[in-house]
Every structure is written in C-alpha cells, then in structure tokens.
Design an enzyme around this catalytic site. Structure first.
Site, PDB file in Angstrom:
ATOM      1  N   GLY A  14      21.343  18.208  84.448  1.00  0.00           N
ATOM      2  CA  GLY A  14      21.703  17.376  85.706  1.00  0.00           C
ATOM      3  C   GLY A  14      23.306  17.381  85.658  1.00  0.00           C
ATOM      4  O   GLY A  14      24.055  17.853  84.799  1.00  0.00           O
ATOM      5  N   ARG A  98      12.925   1.746  98.386  1.00  0.00           N
ATOM      6  CA  ARG A  98      13.602   1.475  97.260  1.00  0.00           C
ATOM      7  C   ARG A  98      12.495   0.826  96.293  1.00  0.00           C
ATOM      8  O   ARG A  98      12.449   1.340  95.068  1.00  0.00           O
ATOM      9  CB  ARG A  98      14.580   0.221  97.481  1.00  0.00           C
ATOM     10  CG  ARG A  98      15.148  -0.288  96.226  1.00  0.00           C
ATOM     11  CD  ARG A  98      16.190  -1.340  96.743  1.00  0.00           C
ATOM     12  NE  ARG A  98      16.852  -2.069  95.440  1.00  0.00           N
ATOM     13  CZ  ARG A  98      17.551  -1.580  94.618  1.00  0.00           C
ATOM     14  NH1 ARG A  98      17.968  -0.534  94.725  1.00  0.00           N
ATOM     15  NH2 ARG A  98      17.755  -2.281  93.609  1.00  0.00           N
ATOM     16  N   GLN A 112       9.533   6.572  78.078  1.00  0.00           N
ATOM     17  CA  GLN A 112      10.791   6.727  77.221  1.00  0.00           C
ATOM     18  C   GLN A 112      11.176   5.630  76.101  1.00  0.00           C
ATOM     19  O   GLN A 112      11.298   5.782  74.982  1.00  0.00           O
ATOM     20  CB  GLN A 112      12.118   7.316  77.893  1.00  0.00           C
ATOM     21  CG  GLN A 112      11.835   8.463  78.709  1.00  0.00           C
ATOM     22  CD  GLN A 112      12.998   9.013  79.254  1.00  0.00           C
ATOM     23  OE1 GLN A 112      14.089   8.205  79.326  1.00  0.00           O
ATOM     24  NE2 GLN A 112      13.039  10.443  79.660  1.00  0.00           N
ATOM     25  N   ASN A 131      19.223   5.690  87.585  1.00  0.00           N
ATOM     26  CA  ASN A 131      18.830   4.269  88.404  1.00  0.00           C
ATOM     27  C   ASN A 131      17.344   4.236  88.830  1.00  0.00           C
ATOM     28  O   ASN A 131      16.709   5.123  88.896  1.00  0.00           O
ATOM     29  CB  ASN A 131      19.872   4.359  89.737  1.00  0.00           C
ATOM     30  CG  ASN A 131      20.950   4.263  89.614  1.00  0.00           C
ATOM     31  OD1 ASN A 131      21.391   3.056  89.003  1.00  0.00           O
ATOM     32  ND2 ASN A 131      22.021   4.908  89.978  1.00  0.00           N
ATOM     33  N   ASP A 159      31.664   1.327  87.163  1.00  0.00           N
ATOM     34  CA  ASP A 159      32.245   0.037  88.235  1.00  0.00           C
ATOM     35  C   ASP A 159      33.332  -0.418  87.535  1.00  0.00           C
ATOM     36  O   ASP A 159      34.262  -0.808  88.275  1.00  0.00           O
ATOM     37  CB  ASP A 159      31.006  -0.753  88.535  1.00  0.00           C
ATOM     38  CG  ASP A 159      29.639  -0.197  88.809  1.00  0.00           C
ATOM     39  OD1 ASP A 159      29.687   0.570  89.755  1.00  0.00           O
ATOM     40  OD2 ASP A 159      28.794  -0.245  88.079  1.00  0.00           O
ATOM     41  N   ARG A 162      36.251   1.702  87.699  1.00  0.00           N
ATOM     42  CA  ARG A 162      36.728   1.873  89.200  1.00  0.00           C
ATOM     43  C   ARG A 162      37.530   0.821  89.529  1.00  0.00           C
ATOM     44  O   ARG A 162      38.478   1.018  90.315  1.00  0.00           O
ATOM     45  CB  ARG A 162      35.498   1.926  90.091  1.00  0.00           C
ATOM     46  CG  ARG A 162      34.672   3.211  90.098  1.00  0.00           C
ATOM     47  CD  ARG A 162      33.398   3.151  90.699  1.00  0.00           C
ATOM     48  NE  ARG A 162      32.956   4.404  90.956  1.00  0.00           N
ATOM     49  CZ  ARG A 162      31.640   4.722  91.219  1.00  0.00           C
ATOM     50  NH1 ARG A 162      30.462   3.714  91.380  1.00  0.00           N
ATOM     51  NH2 ARG A 162      31.108   5.912  91.471  1.00  0.00           N
ATOM     52  N   HIS A 187      24.201  -3.019  88.754  1.00  0.00           N
ATOM     53  CA  HIS A 187      24.662  -1.773  88.920  1.00  0.00           C
ATOM     54  C   HIS A 187      24.049  -1.476  90.515  1.00  0.00           C
ATOM     55  O   HIS A 187      23.271  -0.495  90.425  1.00  0.00           O
ATOM     56  CB  HIS A 187      24.426  -0.516  88.179  1.00  0.00           C
ATOM     57  CG  HIS A 187      25.052   0.578  88.498  1.00  0.00           C
ATOM     58  ND1 HIS A 187      26.450   0.956  88.686  1.00  0.00           N
ATOM     59  CD2 HIS A 187      24.378   1.686  88.932  1.00  0.00           C
ATOM     60  CE1 HIS A 187      26.414   2.089  89.063  1.00  0.00           C
ATOM     61  NE2 HIS A 187      25.218   2.802  89.420  1.00  0.00           N
TER      62      HIS A 187
HETATM   63  P1  NDP Z   1      22.552  13.200  88.099  1.00  0.00           P
HETATM   64  O1  NDP Z   1      22.933  13.556  86.801  1.00  0.00           O
HETATM   65  O2  NDP Z   1      23.969  13.363  89.199  1.00  0.00           O
HETATM   66  O3  NDP Z   1      22.243  11.671  88.013  1.00  0.00           O
HETATM   67  C1  NDP Z   1      21.224  11.178  87.027  1.00  0.00           C
HETATM   68  C2  NDP Z   1      20.803   9.721  87.342  1.00  0.00           C
HETATM   69  O4  NDP Z   1      22.355   9.070  87.035  1.00  0.00           O
HETATM   70  C3  NDP Z   1      20.464   9.191  88.694  1.00  0.00           C
HETATM   71  O5  NDP Z   1      19.288   8.394  88.512  1.00  0.00           O
HETATM   72  C4  NDP Z   1      21.803   8.713  89.379  1.00  0.00           C
HETATM   73  O6  NDP Z   1      21.349   7.633  90.312  1.00  0.00           O
HETATM   74  C5  NDP Z   1      22.093   7.923  88.074  1.00  0.00           C
HETATM   75  N1  NDP Z   1      23.484   7.440  88.135  1.00  0.00           N
HETATM   76  C6  NDP Z   1      23.774   6.161  87.711  1.00  0.00           C
HETATM   77  N2  NDP Z   1      25.076   5.727  87.922  1.00  0.00           N
HETATM   78  C7  NDP Z   1      25.654   6.822  88.711  1.00  0.00           C
HETATM   79  C8  NDP Z   1      26.805   7.145  89.228  1.00  0.00           C
HETATM   80  N3  NDP Z   1      27.780   6.089  89.020  1.00  0.00           N
HETATM   81  N4  NDP Z   1      27.053   8.060  90.116  1.00  0.00           N
HETATM   82  C9  NDP Z   1      26.067   8.947  89.959  1.00  0.00           C
HETATM   83  N5  NDP Z   1      24.799   8.899  89.631  1.00  0.00           N
HETATM   84  C10 NDP Z   1      24.524   7.737  88.983  1.00  0.00           C
HETATM   85  O7  NDP Z   1      21.344  13.887  88.628  1.00  0.00           O
HETATM   86  P2  NDP Z   1      20.596  15.142  88.734  1.00  0.00           P
HETATM   87  O8  NDP Z   1      19.715  15.254  89.667  1.00  0.00           O
HETATM   88  O9  NDP Z   1      21.905  16.346  88.719  1.00  0.00           O
HETATM   89  O10 NDP Z   1      20.050  15.423  87.343  1.00  0.00           O
HETATM   90  C11 NDP Z   1      19.031  14.628  86.859  1.00  0.00           C
HETATM   91  C12 NDP Z   1      18.361  15.340  85.761  1.00  0.00           C
HETATM   92  O11 NDP Z   1      17.224  14.643  85.248  1.00  0.00           O
HETATM   93  C13 NDP Z   1      17.921  16.669  86.115  1.00  0.00           C
HETATM   94  O12 NDP Z   1      18.183  17.824  85.242  1.00  0.00           O
HETATM   95  C14 NDP Z   1      16.257  16.416  86.033  1.00  0.00           C
HETATM   96  O13 NDP Z   1      15.654  17.817  85.391  1.00  0.00           O
HETATM   97  C15 NDP Z   1      16.212  15.358  85.214  1.00  0.00           C
HETATM   98  N6  NDP Z   1      15.154  14.517  85.370  1.00  0.00           N
HETATM   99  C16 NDP Z   1      14.367  13.943  84.253  1.00  0.00           C
HETATM  100  C17 NDP Z   1      13.267  13.244  84.506  1.00  0.00           C
HETATM  101  C18 NDP Z   1      12.512  12.722  83.252  1.00  0.00           C
HETATM  102  O14 NDP Z   1      13.196  12.519  82.265  1.00  0.00           O
HETATM  103  N7  NDP Z   1      11.151  12.351  83.509  1.00  0.00           N
HETATM  104  C19 NDP Z   1      12.754  12.799  85.884  1.00  0.00           C
HETATM  105  C20 NDP Z   1      13.717  13.451  86.969  1.00  0.00           C
HETATM  106  C21 NDP Z   1      14.760  14.249  86.785  1.00  0.00           C
HETATM  107  P3  NDP Z   1      21.319   7.968  91.867  1.00  0.00           P
HETATM  108  O15 NDP Z   1      20.281   8.836  92.071  1.00  0.00           O
HETATM  109  O16 NDP Z   1      21.160   6.484  92.716  1.00  0.00           O
HETATM  110  O17 NDP Z   1      22.647   8.408  92.192  1.00  0.00           O
END
Ligand code: NDP
Length: 326
Positions: A14, A98, A112, A131, A159, A162, A187
């Site tokens: 991600g 939510r 996990q 999150n 945070d 920031r 958070h």
């Molecule tokens: P990101 O890498 O952008 O974000 C991942 C998580 O971090 C989200 O929950 C996001 O919350 C959170 N987060 C916490 N703080 C922050 C912050 N300050 N700014 C932005 N995000 C923050 O998400 P992607 O979708 O790019 O990647 C997620 C990966 O996880 C994917 O590769 C997917 O395959 C994997 N995944 C794994 C799962 C599992 O383990 N079962 C389930 C689903 C996905 P928020 O959404 O609120 O921004």
C-alpha cells in the site's frame, strides 16, 4: 556482526507500506549499523504487487537488508518478528458507516493479534497504523494472551510531528527547537494537540503564541490536517505517515532525547484519570525498548474537557467491538 532485527510490515504494497519499507531497509529506523530482515505481509490479491516491492528492494542493493520475505501467510509473516507494523486495513468505502468500518477492521486485527501471539518473538513490539488505529491496537492486544498489552501501541506520532511543524512555522523557529509537544487521546478528530507544555528554545510556547491562536487555529488544523492533504494531493498522506512510523519505532527502540518526550497511543493505566481498558495517546519517554507515561502535567478545565471527549469516543469504539475482546 549484529543480529538482524526482524521487522514485519502488513499492507506492505500500500501507499504507506511502500514509503516505509525502503526507509527501514536503509537503516533509518534502527541506525546505520543495524542489519534488518523485512517480512512483508499482504493479502493474496496484493501478492503480485508486493513482489514488485521486493524486486525494488533487491535493486537498491541495501547493505543492511539481510533478507526479504514476501508472503500472504500470517504464520510466515510474523515468524519471530521483533517489530510488527500493522498498516494493512480495510478502507472506508462509499456509504459505509463508521461502525461498519470498526467492525470490519476488528476482525482483521483480532486475527493478527492471535498470529502475533503465536508466531512473533515473545518480546515483539507492535505499532498499529491502520485505522481506527487505537481500537485496532486494543483488539490485537486482547487477542494476544501470552504477550503484555504494553507491547501494543498505536500511532499518533504523525499528529505530533504535524503539531511541531505548525508551532515551528508560527514562531519562526526550527522543529528541533521545540520540545514537549503532546497529542492526547484518539487518532481521530477528537485528538487534543496540546502545546501548553511546549518549550520553544527554552521559552514557554504560550509566551510566544496566544491561547486563542491555539484554540482557533492550531488545534483544528492538526485535527483536520489529514483531510487538508487529501484535498491538496487527491491522496491521503503516505510519506509523512511512513516518516512517523520510523520516528515512533526508533524512539521506542533507542530512546527519547533527554528533556523531551513524544506522543504514543498506549494502553491506559489510570494516568490522568483515563481509566484502564482503551488505547489512548499520552506524552511518553522511552528508554531501551520501554516507555513511561510522563506524569504530573497540569490539566486545566479546558484540557480536561478535551481529554474526556476523546476518552468517550474511544469507549464508544470499544463498545462496538466488545465481543472480540478477551
Ligand atoms: P494506506 O497505506 O494509504 O493506509 C493504510 C492504513 O493506514 C489505512 O487504514 C489508513 O487509514 C491508515 N492511516 C493511519 N494514519 C494515517 C495517516 N496519517 N495518513 C494516511 N493513512 C493513515 O492504504 P492503501 O490502501 O494504499 O494500502 C493498504 C494495504 O493494506 C493494501 O496493500 C492492501 O492490500 C492491504 N490490506 C490488508 C488487509 C489485511 O491485512 N487483511 C486488509 C485490507 C487491505 P485511513 O483509511 O483512515 O486513511
């Protein structure tokens, strides 16, 4: 030769995971002399993508990266992990409440927690980023009966950073000149960024900025900073989130500087009247892999009401996933 530190990153393909893996592998987390082994854990649908990340890591020829394991199997991903960074989480989809988001992610983080309990090092330290991070950390900890809940933390360091950036801008100083920033609570929008204990080059921050500025501008800006970045970039923060992960773990592992503290979300122990049973952000000092909540800070009526609001929100989140707690 130093024994390599094993670091598991979930959601490694991600946005945040991609920004993080290379920094851990290049030595920014544990220093330039500490080898690491990366275990990148993804869901099956993202395995191809995480193999791409693995190839790029190989192409960097990083001298500290001793091995990279790419897997969708939690038993392999968390095997003997010294640090587990839980980023992968279900994003909020259109129309999703939510409550649904919390419930969906609760299932992921309870599984996990169990996998970490069964396969990671008994001394593992866990940082939850996905999150709702605080409540996900609570669920993971409660599903890891052989581990101490204190081994599970959630990230409020972005945070915190920031807030340092905003106060540095306002006072025309460097972030390095500012000490004792605090993020209290969840958070989320109820977090309480608190500059009242800050020293700017040794001068109390409130001798340099007004409380009105803090209430009307500073606090809401930090609370809404994530949304501000999404608006500008069209994507959520990734590099700064990865940077905060590096800071959180580095300070936890190697310690905080003398005279300063950082913000970490940790299991409550009654400090500042926040009762046990949730994961709440506090000012902490760290030394050699341990943290202590900074005690004795003055909490005035305004601050108390902010702490209570965030505590209330976390208790409500807890109530939604109560059946997954042990
Ligand atoms: P990101 O890498 O952008 O974000 C991942 C998580 O971090 C989200 O929950 C996001 O919350 C959170 N987060 C916490 N703080 C922050 C912050 N300050 N700014 C932005 N995000 C923050 O998400 P992607 O979708 O790019 O990647 C997620 C990966 O996880 C994917 O590769 C997917 O395959 C994997 N995944 C794994 C799962 C599992 O383990 N079962 C389930 C689903 C996905 P928020 O959404 O609120 O921004």
């Amino acid at each position: 030769m130093k024994t390599p530190i094993k670091v598991t990153i979930t959601g490694a393909a991600g946005h945040i995971g991609y920004a993080l893996a290379f920094r851990v592998a290049s030595g920014e987390m544990f220093g330039p002399k500490q080898p690491v082994i990366l275990r990148l854990l993804e869901i099956p649908q993202a395995l191809s993508s995480v193999h791409g990340v693995g190839m790029e890591l190989e192409d960097c020829a990083l001298p500290l990266l001793y091995d990279t394991v790419l897997t969708d199997d939690p038993a392999i991903g968390f095997r003997e992990a010294d640090y587990a960074i839980l980023i992968g989480a279900k994003p909020r989809s259109k129309g999703m409440e939510r409550k649904d988001l919390i419930t969906e992610n609760a299932k992921i983080f309870s599984a996990q927690g169990r996998a970490i309990n069964d396969h990671a090092s008994g001394d593992v330290r866990v940082l939850v980023v996905g999150n709702p991070a605080n409540t996900n950390a609570l669920i993971a900890a409660s599903n890891a009966p052989d581990l101490n809940p204190r081994q599970f933390t959630a990230m409020t360091r972005l945070d915190h950073n920031r807030a340092l950036g905003q106060l540095a801008n306002k006072t025309n100083n460097l972030v390095a000149d500012i000490k004792r920033m605090t993020i209290w609570g969840n958070h989320s929008m109820t977090q309480f960024p608190d500059a009242s204990n800050c020293l700017v080059n040794g001068t109390p921050a409130y001798d340099l900025v007004s409380r009105d500025w803090a209430i009307d501008h500073f606090i809401p800006r930090i609370q809404r900073r994530g949304a501000e970045i999404i608006e500008a970039r069209g994507l959520s923060s990734a590099a700064s989130a990865a940077d905060a992960v590096v800071d959180h773990v580095r300070n936890w592992a190697l310690g905080t500087p003398e005279g300063d503290w950082v913000s970490m979300s940790v299991p409550t122990d009654g400090s500042y009247g926040i009762e046990e049973g949730i994961v709440f952000s506090f000012p902490v000092t760290c030394k050699a892999g341990n943290y202590e909540i900074v005690q004795g800070l003055e909490i005035d009526d305004f601050s108390r009401s902010r702490l209570r609001a965030s505590e209330k929100e976390l208790r409500e989140e807890r109530a939604i996933i109560e059946d997954l707690l042990h």
